[in-house]
Design a protein around this motif. Structure first.
Motif, PDB file in Angstrom:
ATOM      1  N   MET A 150     -10.830 -21.829   0.884  1.00 57.27           N
ATOM      2  CA  MET A 150     -10.919 -20.740   1.847  1.00 57.27           C
ATOM      3  C   MET A 150     -10.100 -21.128   3.065  1.00 57.27           C
ATOM      4  SD  MET A 150     -14.904 -19.456   1.604  1.00 57.27           S
ATOM      5  CE  MET A 150     -14.497 -17.824   2.203  1.00 57.27           C
ATOM      6  N   VAL A 151      -9.654 -20.116   3.823  1.00 58.78           N
ATOM      7  CA  VAL A 151      -8.808 -20.400   4.981  1.00 58.78           C
ATOM      8  C   VAL A 151      -8.937 -19.287   6.004  1.00 58.78           C
ATOM      9  CG1 VAL A 151      -6.799 -19.292   3.913  1.00 58.78           C
ATOM     10  CG2 VAL A 151      -6.459 -21.002   5.714  1.00 58.78           C
ATOM     11  N   ALA A 152      -8.787 -19.650   7.262  1.00 57.18           N
ATOM     12  CA  ALA A 152      -8.692 -18.674   8.344  1.00 57.18           C
ATOM     13  C   ALA A 152      -7.568 -19.114   9.271  1.00 57.18           C
ATOM     14  CB  ALA A 152     -10.003 -18.581   9.112  1.00 57.18           C
ATOM     15  N   VAL A 153      -6.786 -18.151   9.730  1.00 57.33           N
ATOM     16  CA  VAL A 153      -5.628 -18.425  10.574  1.00 57.33           C
ATOM     17  C   VAL A 153      -5.817 -17.729  11.918  1.00 57.33           C
ATOM     18  CG1 VAL A 153      -3.171 -17.888  10.870  1.00 57.33           C
ATOM     19  CG2 VAL A 153      -3.988 -18.852   8.712  1.00 57.33           C
ATOM     20  N   VAL A 154      -5.524 -18.450  12.995  1.00 58.55           N
ATOM     21  CA  VAL A 154      -5.598 -17.883  14.342  1.00 58.55           C
ATOM     22  C   VAL A 154      -4.374 -18.320  15.130  1.00 58.55           C
ATOM     23  CG1 VAL A 154      -8.119 -17.885  14.351  1.00 58.55           C
ATOM     24  CG2 VAL A 154      -6.875 -19.830  15.324  1.00 58.55           C
ATOM     25  N   GLY A 155      -4.166 -17.661  16.270  1.00 57.46           N
ATOM     26  CA  GLY A 155      -3.134 -18.084  17.196  1.00 57.46           C
ATOM     27  C   GLY A 155      -3.715 -19.030  18.236  1.00 57.46           C
ATOM     28  N   LYS A 156      -2.995 -20.107  18.505  1.00 54.66           N
ATOM     29  CA  LYS A 156      -3.418 -21.088  19.507  1.00 54.66           C
ATOM     30  C   LYS A 156      -2.404 -21.084  20.642  1.00 54.66           C
ATOM     31  CE  LYS A 156      -4.239 -26.026  20.232  1.00 54.66           C
ATOM     32  NZ  LYS A 156      -4.221 -27.381  19.625  1.00 54.66           N
ATOM     33  N   ALA A 157      -2.898 -21.054  21.884  1.00 57.07           N
ATOM     34  CA  ALA A 157      -2.014 -20.984  23.046  1.00 57.07           C
ATOM     35  C   ALA A 157      -1.015 -22.140  23.038  1.00 57.07           C
ATOM     36  CB  ALA A 157      -2.831 -21.008  24.325  1.00 57.07           C
ATOM     37  N   ASP A 158       0.245 -21.800  23.376  1.00 54.71           N
ATOM     38  CA  ASP A 158       1.311 -22.801  23.382  1.00 54.71           C
ATOM     39  C   ASP A 158       2.285 -22.467  24.501  1.00 54.71           C
ATOM     40  OD1 ASP A 158       2.854 -25.005  21.752  1.00 54.71           O
ATOM     41  OD2 ASP A 158       4.325 -23.421  22.159  1.00 54.71           O
ATOM     42  N   PRO A 159       2.597 -23.423  25.380  1.00 50.70           N
ATOM     43  CA  PRO A 159       3.450 -23.114  26.542  1.00 50.70           C
ATOM     44  C   PRO A 159       4.872 -22.714  26.165  1.00 50.70           C
ATOM     45  CG  PRO A 159       3.062 -25.490  26.359  1.00 50.70           C
ATOM     46  CD  PRO A 159       2.158 -24.817  25.369  1.00 50.70           C
ATOM     47  N   LEU A 160       5.365 -23.169  25.025  1.00 49.80           N
ATOM     48  CA  LEU A 160       6.739 -22.875  24.635  1.00 49.80           C
ATOM     49  C   LEU A 160       6.842 -21.577  23.852  1.00 49.80           C
ATOM     50  CD1 LEU A 160       9.694 -23.766  24.475  1.00 49.80           C
ATOM     51  CD2 LEU A 160       9.105 -25.049  22.392  1.00 49.80           C
ATOM     52  N   ARG A 161       5.942 -21.374  22.879  1.00 46.89           N
ATOM     53  CA  ARG A 161       6.061 -20.241  21.952  1.00 46.89           C
ATOM     54  C   ARG A 161       5.066 -19.114  22.231  1.00 46.89           C
ATOM     55  NH1 ARG A 161       7.011 -24.962  19.267  1.00 46.89           N
ATOM     56  NH2 ARG A 161       8.923 -25.040  18.013  1.00 46.89           N
ATOM     57  N   ASP A 171      -6.687 -10.063  16.780  1.00 45.90           N
ATOM     58  CA  ASP A 171      -6.310 -11.173  15.906  1.00 45.90           C
ATOM     59  C   ASP A 171      -4.800 -11.367  15.849  1.00 45.90           C
ATOM     60  OD1 ASP A 171      -8.921 -11.756  15.226  1.00 45.90           O
ATOM     61  OD2 ASP A 171      -8.898 -10.502  13.424  1.00 45.90           O
ATOM     62  N   LEU A 172      -4.053 -10.431  16.424  1.00 47.19           N
ATOM     63  CA  LEU A 172      -2.600 -10.484  16.340  1.00 47.19           C
ATOM     64  C   LEU A 172      -2.073 -11.758  16.987  1.00 47.19           C
ATOM     65  CD1 LEU A 172      -0.550  -8.395  15.202  1.00 47.19           C
ATOM     66  CD2 LEU A 172      -0.085  -7.767  17.575  1.00 47.19           C
ATOM     67  N   ILE A 173      -1.099 -12.366  16.346  1.00 49.64           N
ATOM     68  CA  ILE A 173      -0.506 -13.610  16.834  1.00 49.64           C
ATOM     69  C   ILE A 173       0.889 -13.295  17.374  1.00 49.64           C
ATOM     70  CG2 ILE A 173       0.279 -15.931  16.186  1.00 49.64           C
ATOM     71  CD1 ILE A 173      -1.811 -15.776  13.883  1.00 49.64           C
ATOM     72  N   THR A 174       1.188 -13.799  18.572  1.00 51.57           N
ATOM     73  CA  THR A 174       2.509 -13.658  19.178  1.00 51.57           C
ATOM     74  C   THR A 174       3.124 -15.038  19.294  1.00 51.57           C
ATOM     75  OG1 THR A 174       1.786 -11.715  20.432  1.00 51.57           O
ATOM     76  CG2 THR A 174       3.794 -12.824  21.174  1.00 51.57           C
ATOM     77  N   SER A 175       4.200 -15.270  18.557  1.00 48.09           N
ATOM     78  CA  SER A 175       4.804 -16.608  18.517  1.00 48.09           C
ATOM     79  C   SER A 175       6.319 -16.488  18.514  1.00 48.09           C
ATOM     80  CB  SER A 175       4.339 -17.360  17.268  1.00 48.09           C
ATOM     81  OG  SER A 175       4.843 -18.677  17.256  1.00 48.09           O
ATOM     82  N   ALA A 176       6.944 -17.118  19.497  1.00 51.76           N
ATOM     83  CA  ALA A 176       8.412 -17.167  19.601  1.00 51.76           C
ATOM     84  C   ALA A 176       9.031 -15.770  19.523  1.00 51.76           C
ATOM     85  CB  ALA A 176       8.989 -18.068  18.510  1.00 51.76           C
ATOM     86  N   GLY A 177       8.345 -14.801  20.122  1.00 50.45           N
ATOM     87  CA  GLY A 177       8.861 -13.441  20.145  1.00 50.45           C
ATOM     88  C   GLY A 177       8.462 -12.586  18.962  1.00 50.45           C
ATOM     89  N   TYR A 178       7.829 -13.168  17.965  1.00 53.28           N
ATOM     90  CA  TYR A 178       7.367 -12.419  16.797  1.00 53.28           C
ATOM     91  C   TYR A 178       5.893 -12.060  16.969  1.00 53.28           C
ATOM     92  CZ  TYR A 178      11.580 -14.239  14.506  1.00 53.28           C
ATOM     93  OH  TYR A 178      12.870 -14.557  14.174  1.00 53.28           O
ATOM     94  N   ARG A 179       5.514 -10.888  16.445  1.00 51.25           N
ATOM     95  CA  ARG A 179       4.109 -10.476  16.447  1.00 51.25           C
ATOM     96  C   ARG A 179       3.704 -10.222  15.003  1.00 51.25           C
ATOM     97  NH1 ARG A 179       2.642  -5.749  19.144  1.00 51.25           N
ATOM     98  NH2 ARG A 179       0.800  -6.665  20.100  1.00 51.25           N
TER      99      ARG A 179
END
Length: 538
Positions: A465-476, A439-447
Motif C-alpha cells: 500500500m502507498v500514499a503520496v503527499v507534497g512536502k514543503a521544499d524551498p527550491l521546488r 491534495d494537489l502537489i505543486t512542484s517545480a512549476g508542475y501541478r
C-alpha cells in the motif's frame, strides 16, 4: 429507475431518463411496506450470525418489526424531526431501525459501531440525538459518556441488558405491529450522515427522503443494470456509511433483492471470498482498500467457486493494474463510480452499456448534471483540470450541513455544488479523477495529484500500500514524498528507495518521482478506508 435490460446507447438512456414526478415519498414505505404488502414471504436479509448460524428475514417480518419499533419510539416521545442514532453493525436491527425512523418522519443518524468516546460524543451532541438503538457493546460506550450527552433520553439495547437501559426486544413485543407511516415529501429530512473527516472535523450532511431515489441510477449502472434475475448483494462496508447503507442495503431492498448481512470485525480476504462462495453472492460493493487486500492473496482462480456478476467500487481510484488483476482472478470487470457523502453515486462506469476506459471513474449517471468548473463556477473545456461540480436541484444532493450554514454556503457557487475534487472530462464525457483540491502537489512549476504516482508505485512487487503527499521544499515549492507499506519479503533499504524512484521516473515523469520515501507499518485511514493524507502532510 432505469430499464433493467441493457441498452446500447448511453446518450439515449440519458435523454429518456426522468425523475419520479410524485411529491409524496417515504424511504421506509418504499423499501419495506411496498414489498411486504405484495410479497411478504420474499427474503429481504440473510444474516450470518457471529457464531456461524443464519437468520433469514422476510419483507413481512421487516414491516412487523419496524412498525413495532416505530410505535415504541412514538410512545417514548420521539416524533417528527427528532434525531435517532443507530449504533449497530450489519444486522437486521440496523435495517428495521432505519425503516422505522423513516416511517415516523424522524431523522436517522447512522454511527459506526467501532466509534469510541470522542467520535460518539461529537456526533451525538452535534446532531442532538434523543435516542440511540445499539447493542451491549455500544451501550457500555454510551454509559461512560452519558452525563455529557444532555439531549440523549433513551438508549434501546438489542441484547439482553443488566443495566437500566431498555431491552429492545422485550419492549417491542409489547407494541402493536400496525403503524400508519407519516406522509413525507422528497425534501422531508430523513438522514444525517457524517462525512469521514478526510479534510477536517466531520460534518453532518442532512438528506431528504429523495436521497434514495437519487442513488438508484448510479447503483443500477454500477451493477450492469441492477437487478438481474438471481442477484444477491453484499459489501464489507459498514451500513453506518453512505456506501454500505445507500449503495447497497436500501437500493437492494427497493428492488426486492436479498442482502447478505455480515460485518467482519476486521476485513479477512480469504474469509470474504469464502462468504461470497457460500452464499452465492452475485453483486459486490468492494471499497478500494478491501480490493487491495484481496490482491495480496495473489493467484485465487479456482480456489473458490464464485458466481459473481458485478463488482462496484468507489472512494479512491483503483488503477489499471488492480482492475486487470480483478478481471483475471475474480472473472469480473470492476465498475468504478464516484460520489461523496454530500452528493453520492453521481458518476459511474457500466460495462454493459459503455466501454470502460482506464483511469476513468465513468460518466455522469442519468439525471445528474455535472461539469468541471473553475473557481468561479464557469465550465471548463475538454481536458482542462478543474473542480467537479453538480448542479442543483438534484435529489441525491444534501439539503445542507446540520447546524452549519456557513459550511453549506461555502460548497456552492451559484447553483453549482463544488465537490472539492479535481478532475478533467474527455470529449465523450468520461471523468478522470486527479486529486482532492487540498491534495494537489505543486512542484517545480508542475501541478499534479497523487493518484497516478500511487498507482505506479503499487505496480512494483515490493509495494503493498502507498500514499503520496507534497512536502514543503524551498527550491521546488513541494517535493513528492511517498509513504510505503511493504509486502512480505522486502526490506526498506536505500537500494529499494532507488528502485522505487526509478520505477516512477521511467513510467511517469521526472517531476513526479518521490524524492523521499518512508517505509511504514500502516497508513492513517478513516474508518471507511480512505487515506488521511492530511495526517501524513502534518
Amino acid at each position: 429507475m432505469l430499464s433493467h435490460q441493457p441498452q446500447a446507447d448511453y446518450e439515449q438512456l440519458w435523454r429518456d431518463f426522468r425523475w419520479p414526478s410524485s411529491t409524496a415519498y417515504n424511504i421506509g414505505v418504499d423499501v419495506c411496506d411496498r414489498w411486504a404488502n405484495s410479497d411478504p414471504e420474499r427474503i429481504a436479509l440473510i444474516h450470518k450470525l457471529p457464531g456461524g448460524g443464519l437468520e433469514e428475514v422476510s419483507f413481512g417480518q421487516l414491516k412487523e418489526r419496524s412498525n413495532r419499533l416505530a410505535n415504541l419510539l412514538t410512545r417514548l416521545g420521539i416524533g417528527e424531526g427528532d434525531r435517532v442514532a443507530v449504533l449497530l453493525g450489519q444486522c437486521p436491527e440496523t435495517a428495521f431501525s432505519h425503516i422505522a425512523i423513516y416511517k415516523m418522519a424522524a431523522i436517522a443518524v447512522p454511527l459506526f459501531s467501532l466509534f469510541e468516546r470522542d467520535a460518539l460524543l461529537y456526533r451525538l451532541n452535534d446532531s442532538g440525538c434523543r435516542a440511540v438503538v445499539t447493542d451491549r457493546i455500544g451501550a457500555a460506550k454510551l454509559a461512560a459518556i452519558r452525563e455529557q450527552l444532555p439531549a440523549l433520553e433513551q438508549v434501546l439495547v438489542v441484547d439482553e441488558v443488566v443495566t437500566d437501559e431498555l431491552d429492545l426486544r422485550q419492549a417491542m413485543a409489547l407494541e402493536s405491529d400496525q403503524f400508519e407511516p407519516v406522509v413525507t415529501g422528497g425534501e422531508t429530512p430523513a438522514l444525517i450522515i457524517y462525512t469521514s473527516g478526510t479534510t477536517g472535523q466531520p460534518k453532518g450532511a442532512l438528506h431528504g427522503h429523495q436521497v434514495l431515489l437519487g442513488h438508484l441510477p448510479g447503483v443500477e449502472l454500477s451493477h450492469n443494470f441492477f437487478p438481474q434475475p438471481g442477484d444477491r448483494i453484499w459489501t464489507p462496508a459498514d451500513w453506518a456509511w453512505i456506501g454500505g447503507l445507500y449503495d447497497v442495503l436500501l437500493p437492494a431492498l427497493h428492488h426486492g433483492v436479498t442482502v447478505v448481512a455480515h460485518r467482519m470485525p476486521k476485513f479477512d480476504p480469504e474469509g470474504a471470498l469464502q462468504l461470497i462462495a457460500d452464499f452465492e453472492i452475485r453483486n459486490l460493493f468492494m471499497p478500494p482498500t478491501a480490493l487491495k487486500l484481496l490482491r495480496t492473496l495473489g493467484e485465487i482462480r479456482g480456489r473458490w467457486a464464485l458466481s459473481l456478476r458485478t463488482i462496484a467500487s468507489g472512494g479512491e481510484p483503483l488503477g489499471e493494474e488492480l482492475l486487470q488483476w480483478a478481471e483475471q482472478q475474480l472473472g469480473v470487470r470492476i465498475n468504478e463510480f464516484y460520489g461523496q457523502t454530500e452528493c453520492n453515486m453521481i458518476v459511474s462506469n457500466c460495462e454493459a452499456l459503455m466501454p470502460i476506459r482506464a483511469g476513468s471513474m465513468g460518466r455522469p449517471a442519468p439525471g445528474h448534471r455535472l461539469a468541471v468548473v473553475d473557481p468561479e463556477g464557469q465550465p471548463l473545456g475538454v481536458g482542462e483540470v478543474g473542480v467537479v461540480a453538480v448542479k442543483r436541484p438534484d435529489p441525491v444532493m444534501f439539503l445542507g450541513y446540520w447546524n452549519n450554514e456557513p459550511a453549506t454556503r461555502a460548497r456552492f457557487v451559484g447553483d453549482w455544488m463544488l465537490t472539492g475534487d479535481l478532475a478533467y472530462q474527455d470529449a465523450q464525457g468520461y471523468l478522470y479523477f486527479q486529486a482532492r483540491d487540498d491534495d494537489l502537489i505543486t512542484s517545480a512549476g508542475y501541478r499534479f495529484g497523487p493518484g497516478e504516482i500511487e498507482n505506479c508505485l503499487l505496480s512494483h512487487p515490493a509495494v503493498r500500500m502507498v500514499a503520496v503527499v507534497g512536502k514543503a521544499d524551498p527550491l521546488r515549492t513541494q517535493i513528492v514524498k511517498a509513504f510505503v507499506v511493504l509486502n512480505r519479503g522486502y526490506s526498506g533499504d536505500t537500494e529499494l528507495v532507488s528502485a522505487l524512484q526509478a520505477h516512477v521516473k521511467t513510467r511517469l515523469a521526472p517531476h513526479e518521482y518521490p524524492r523521499e520515501v518512508a517505509f511504514v507499518e500502516s497508513l492513517p485511514m478513516t474508518v471507511t478506508g480512505k487515506i488521511i493524507r492530511r495526517a501524513l502532510r502534518e
